[in-house]
Design an enzyme around this catalytic site. Sequence first.
Site, mmCIF file in Angstrom:
data_model
loop_
_atom_site.group_PDB
_atom_site.id
_atom_site.type_symbol
_atom_site.label_atom_id
_atom_site.label_comp_id
_atom_site.label_asym_id
_atom_site.label_seq_id
_atom_site.Cartn_x
_atom_site.Cartn_y
_atom_site.Cartn_z
ATOM 1 N N PRO A 2 -38.883 -38.822 -5.119
ATOM 2 C CA PRO A 2 -39.711 -39.663 -4.463
ATOM 3 C C PRO A 2 -39.664 -39.706 -3.146
ATOM 4 C CG PRO A 2 -38.966 -40.761 -6.452
ATOM 5 C CD PRO A 2 -37.970 -39.628 -6.215
ATOM 6 N N GLU A 3 -40.709 -39.698 -2.311
ATOM 7 C CA GLU A 3 -40.721 -40.161 -0.870
ATOM 8 C C GLU A 3 -40.481 -41.525 -0.396
ATOM 9 O OE1 GLU A 3 -41.378 -37.290 1.329
ATOM 10 O OE2 GLU A 3 -41.565 -36.052 -0.588
ATOM 11 N N LYS A 51 -34.852 -44.646 0.274
ATOM 12 C CA LYS A 51 -35.249 -44.401 -1.213
ATOM 13 C C LYS A 51 -34.405 -45.203 -2.066
ATOM 14 C CE LYS A 51 -36.436 -39.705 0.285
ATOM 15 N NZ LYS A 51 -36.212 -38.317 0.027
ATOM 16 N N ASN A 174 -39.427 -33.930 0.453
ATOM 17 C CA ASN A 174 -39.859 -32.374 0.901
ATOM 18 C C ASN A 174 -41.041 -32.364 1.268
ATOM 19 O OD1 ASN A 174 -37.356 -31.048 -0.065
ATOM 20 N ND2 ASN A 174 -37.758 -31.379 -2.383
ATOM 21 N N ARG A 270 -35.209 -27.602 -2.992
ATOM 22 C CA ARG A 270 -35.859 -28.228 -1.739
ATOM 23 C C ARG A 270 -36.861 -27.004 -1.343
ATOM 24 N NH1 ARG A 270 -34.180 -33.111 -0.948
ATOM 25 N NH2 ARG A 270 -31.905 -33.515 -0.499
#
Length: 284
Positions: A2-3, A51, A174, A270
């Site tokens: 998660p961002e 995060k 990402n 990634r």
Amino acid sequence: MPEGDTVWHAAARLHAALAGRTLTHADLRVPRFATSDLTGREVLDVTSNGKHLLTRIEGGLTLHSHLRMDGTWRVFAPGAPWRGGPEHQIRAVLQNTDATAVGYRLPVLELLPTAEEHTVIGHLGPDLLSPTWPDDPDAPDSLPARAVRNLLADPDRPLGEALLDQRNLAGIGNVYKSELCFLARVTPWLPVGELAPDVPARLVATAHRLLDFNKDHPDRRTTTVARTSPATRTVTSPELLYVYGRRSRPCLRCRTPVRKADQGDGSRDRPTYWCPKCQAGPTG
């Protein structure tokens, strides 16, 4: 993974459900803390830092969790069935008279003194969604200025890797890595030392602006470009992202097919997307 905006939203949901209420039931299903009894304590607040999720509890305790790739917190009304995975994937249950928060597949879950939160988040760079993010990014001690200095500390490092490093600035994953590089018109493999002088500060400012906007929206977006039906020339739906997830689809600027490659040492997934025409620099 998660961002930062996703984690911020999770913290906001947990805060709304738990803060200011007394725990009527608490169950930490990890061996080290399985016998910890939080029942009867008030949840003071739930907040995010990058995060990381921090649930602060009466008595000077903090429940620290990190979602990584698969973790999630779900909030349920009293009596509602729990949906988020099988029973054996539950790592934490925090319940009050109004709601139950259930943590599934949490790879990091630990209870520590609130005074020692620095041991789990002290390594992080400036949080892009910090409530103290300043209006004056040029102040030498501001969070943006620190983030820029961190990014430039290793001039030979590829930009994409530098953006993902939470020690530089916290909250980018990402998706934003690929989108920010596209907006800067450079590839994620370009060494940060080769960026034009004004680009690092613009990257940091853009990262903050995008995460701040998306933290309150269910559909993450970095673009206002609309998808148009070729037959009717009418707008059918918005294009949400410039390059991420668009492998082999046309670039929204130049129509060149977007490319995808992995970036990094291979220890983690990634996925990296870029336009070979719009973005200058080496490629993976």
